[in-house]
Write an enzyme that holds these catalytic residues in place. Sequence first.
Site, PDB file in Angstrom:
ATOM      1  N   CYS A 150       0.828  -1.218   0.000  1.00  0.00           N
ATOM      2  CA  CYS A 150       0.000   0.000   0.000  1.00  0.00           C
ATOM      3  C   CYS A 150       0.860   1.264   0.000  1.00  0.00           C
ATOM      4  O   CYS A 150       0.624   2.194  -0.784  1.00  0.00           O
ATOM      5  CB  CYS A 150      -0.964  -0.016   1.181  1.00  0.00           C
ATOM      6  SG  CYS A 150      -0.218  -0.429   2.766  1.00  0.00           S
TER       7      CYS A 150
HETATM    8  N1  LIG Z   1      -3.425  -4.319   5.533  1.00  0.00           N
HETATM    9  C1  LIG Z   1      -3.089  -3.621   4.450  1.00  0.00           C
HETATM   10  O1  LIG Z   1      -3.383  -2.398   4.348  1.00  0.00           O
HETATM   11  C2  LIG Z   1      -2.358  -4.272   3.321  1.00  0.00           C
HETATM   12  C3  LIG Z   1      -2.032  -3.486   2.214  1.00  0.00           C
HETATM   13  C4  LIG Z   1      -1.329  -4.057   1.151  1.00  0.00           C
HETATM   14  C5  LIG Z   1      -0.967  -5.387   1.217  1.00  0.00           C
HETATM   15  N2  LIG Z   1      -1.271  -6.116   2.320  1.00  0.00           N
HETATM   16  C6  LIG Z   1      -0.817  -7.503   2.368  1.00  0.00           C
HETATM   17  O2  LIG Z   1      -1.915  -8.393   2.508  1.00  0.00           O
HETATM   18  C7  LIG Z   1      -1.486  -9.537   3.255  1.00  0.00           C
HETATM   19  C8  LIG Z   1      -2.462  -9.733   4.408  1.00  0.00           C
HETATM   20  O3  LIG Z   1      -2.383  -8.588   5.252  1.00  0.00           O
HETATM   21  P1  LIG Z   1      -3.488  -8.257   6.329  1.00  0.00           P
HETATM   22  O4  LIG Z   1      -3.248  -6.848   6.711  1.00  0.00           O
HETATM   23  O5  LIG Z   1      -4.826  -8.655   5.856  1.00  0.00           O
HETATM   24  O6  LIG Z   1      -3.052  -9.225   7.529  1.00  0.00           O
HETATM   25  P2  LIG Z   1      -3.968  -9.816   8.699  1.00  0.00           P
HETATM   26  O7  LIG Z   1      -5.100  -8.886   8.962  1.00  0.00           O
HETATM   27  O8  LIG Z   1      -3.047 -10.154   9.812  1.00  0.00           O
HETATM   28  O9  LIG Z   1      -4.577 -11.162   8.088  1.00  0.00           O
HETATM   29  C9  LIG Z   1      -3.755 -12.272   7.818  1.00  0.00           C
HETATM   30  C10 LIG Z   1      -4.631 -13.421   7.330  1.00  0.00           C
HETATM   31  O10 LIG Z   1      -3.790 -14.513   6.974  1.00  0.00           O
HETATM   32  C11 LIG Z   1      -4.172 -15.679   7.685  1.00  0.00           C
HETATM   33  N3  LIG Z   1      -2.937 -16.436   7.970  1.00  0.00           N
HETATM   34  C12 LIG Z   1      -1.970 -16.154   8.884  1.00  0.00           C
HETATM   35  N4  LIG Z   1      -0.966 -17.050   8.798  1.00  0.00           N
HETATM   36  C13 LIG Z   1      -1.311 -17.934   7.825  1.00  0.00           C
HETATM   37  C14 LIG Z   1      -0.729 -19.106   7.276  1.00  0.00           C
HETATM   38  N5  LIG Z   1       0.463 -19.558   7.703  1.00  0.00           N
HETATM   39  N6  LIG Z   1      -1.382 -19.770   6.295  1.00  0.00           N
HETATM   40  C15 LIG Z   1      -2.585 -19.334   5.855  1.00  0.00           C
HETATM   41  N7  LIG Z   1      -3.211 -18.247   6.337  1.00  0.00           N
HETATM   42  C16 LIG Z   1      -2.575 -17.545   7.300  1.00  0.00           C
HETATM   43  C17 LIG Z   1      -4.867 -15.173   8.925  1.00  0.00           C
HETATM   44  O11 LIG Z   1      -5.759 -16.183   9.387  1.00  0.00           O
HETATM   45  P3  LIG Z   1      -6.203 -16.309  10.940  1.00  0.00           P
HETATM   46  O12 LIG Z   1      -6.821 -14.996  11.317  1.00  0.00           O
HETATM   47  O13 LIG Z   1      -7.212 -17.401  10.910  1.00  0.00           O
HETATM   48  O14 LIG Z   1      -4.984 -16.646  11.709  1.00  0.00           O
HETATM   49  C18 LIG Z   1      -5.588 -13.956   8.375  1.00  0.00           C
HETATM   50  O15 LIG Z   1      -6.773 -14.339   7.724  1.00  0.00           O
HETATM   51  C19 LIG Z   1      -0.044  -9.240   3.744  1.00  0.00           C
HETATM   52  O16 LIG Z   1       0.874  -9.928   2.956  1.00  0.00           O
HETATM   53  C20 LIG Z   1       0.082  -7.748   3.563  1.00  0.00           C
HETATM   54  O17 LIG Z   1       1.399  -7.355   3.284  1.00  0.00           O
HETATM   55  C21 LIG Z   1      -1.977  -5.593   3.360  1.00  0.00           C
END
Ligand SMILES: NC(=O)c1ccc[n+]([C@@H]2O[C@H](COP(=O)([O-])OP(=O)(O)OC[C@H]3O[C@@H](n4cnc5c(N)ncnc54)[C@H](OP(=O)(O)O)[C@@H]3O)[C@@H](O)[C@H]2O)c1
Length: 357
Positions: A150
């Site tokens: 982002c």
């Molecule tokens: N947040 C942002 O603004 C944003 C922006 C750009 C890109 N991203 C990218 O999007 C991705 C997710 O980010 P997020 O912010 O959504 O993180 P998050 O809120 O912490 O969510 C992570 C998700 O991944 C699952 N997970 C964790 N470990 C896992 C594993 N080993 N195998 C399968 N699933 C797993 C979690 O499941 P449980 O809850 O069931 O543990 C949860 O559903 C990241 O790579 C991040 O860099 C995020």
Amino acid sequence: MTYSVAVSGASGYAGGEILRLLANHPDIEIRTVTAHSNAGQKLSEHQPHLRSLAHLTLQETTPEILAGHDIVFLALPHGQSGQYTDALGDVPLVIDAGADHRLTSQAAWDAFYGGAFHEPWAYGVPELLVDGVKQREHLRGATRIAAPGCNASTVSLSLAPGVAAGVIDPSDIVTVLAVGPSGAGKSLKTHLLGSEILGSANPYAVGGTHRHIPEIRQALAAASGPSTSSGTVEADGIRISFTPVIVPMARGILATSTAPIAPGVSDAQIRQAWESAYGDETFVQLLPEGSVPRTADVLGANTALMGLAIDRAANRVVVVTAVDNLVKGTAGAAIQSMNIALGLAETTALSINGVAP
Ligand SMILES: NC(=O)c1ccc[n+]([C@@H]2O[C@H](COP(=O)([O-])OP(=O)(O)OC[C@H]3O[C@@H](n4cnc5c(N)ncnc54)[C@H](OP(=O)(O)O)[C@@H]3O)[C@@H](O)[C@H]2O)c1
């Protein structure tokens, strides 16, 4: 045609936002949602705002469960996608919101992430200038797409027009970003507790350590190129001082990016670089001279709003850009890229209008 979709990481912030946008997509059927520690629970326990999807239950994230769909979204912590993408060879379109398939340089991956390096996929920022064309040309018909970081896409979009036109010096970029804590995901972290961030502005990853730095350098190097006015600038010719500051707003990024004005360039040439890059774009909009955006204006929208100022006393171009990190910064970029890849109208299920106040 209706495309069947599986969304992994569906209990998280990025996965939840992908689901929110896909729920309004006329060509998509959300069939499967998966998670990790929360597998087995109702989606509504983790995403209670997604009322139309309340019937879904979070399943385990396995290649077998994700396979058999037309499209798979991966929204997992970085370093986790690769183990699934290798096993999803038969899925027609896979879109990764994580970093695993963004970087072309293994050396950059090793320096900023570590662990197994995976092949780069088509980068999901359609409006980015790449060697004289827009990145959307590389997304048409793509079968593997890496959605952007982002912060990275916000800064890259801010400065790519200036780099491509040769009107700024990319060897001295300074960018400071006010960011909401949702950018760091939903898992519990002490430094992101309400008691730590409310009433405080908290800098982090100061001094060149933030993981989005190589992604910006890669994007801006691609924005220069043999067929652009600046000619090719290698990634190591792009130098960036990058400082993110967590501020007490759930979502949003306000990036203030500056770079020296190239010698002999007029104000009109500078403004023309941004106007010609984004004048025809729906989701990246340059505000009129004298205006700068607020994060409040883009919340919930797939819009990057940009203000451009020319500071002759400092001899620097200043670009202030507001995006919603979860929409244009992730889920919106992913779905916009999906629309292009599938040959659908690029704007399907995406809004340029924010939610205010
Ligand atoms: N947040 C942002 O603004 C944003 C922006 C750009 C890109 N991203 C990218 O999007 C991705 C997710 O980010 P997020 O912010 O959504 O993180 P998050 O809120 O912490 O969510 C992570 C998700 O991944 C699952 N997970 C964790 N470990 C896992 C594993 N080993 N195998 C399968 N699933 C797993 C979690 O499941 P449980 O809850 O069931 O543990 C949860 O559903 C990241 O790579 C991040 O860099 C995020």
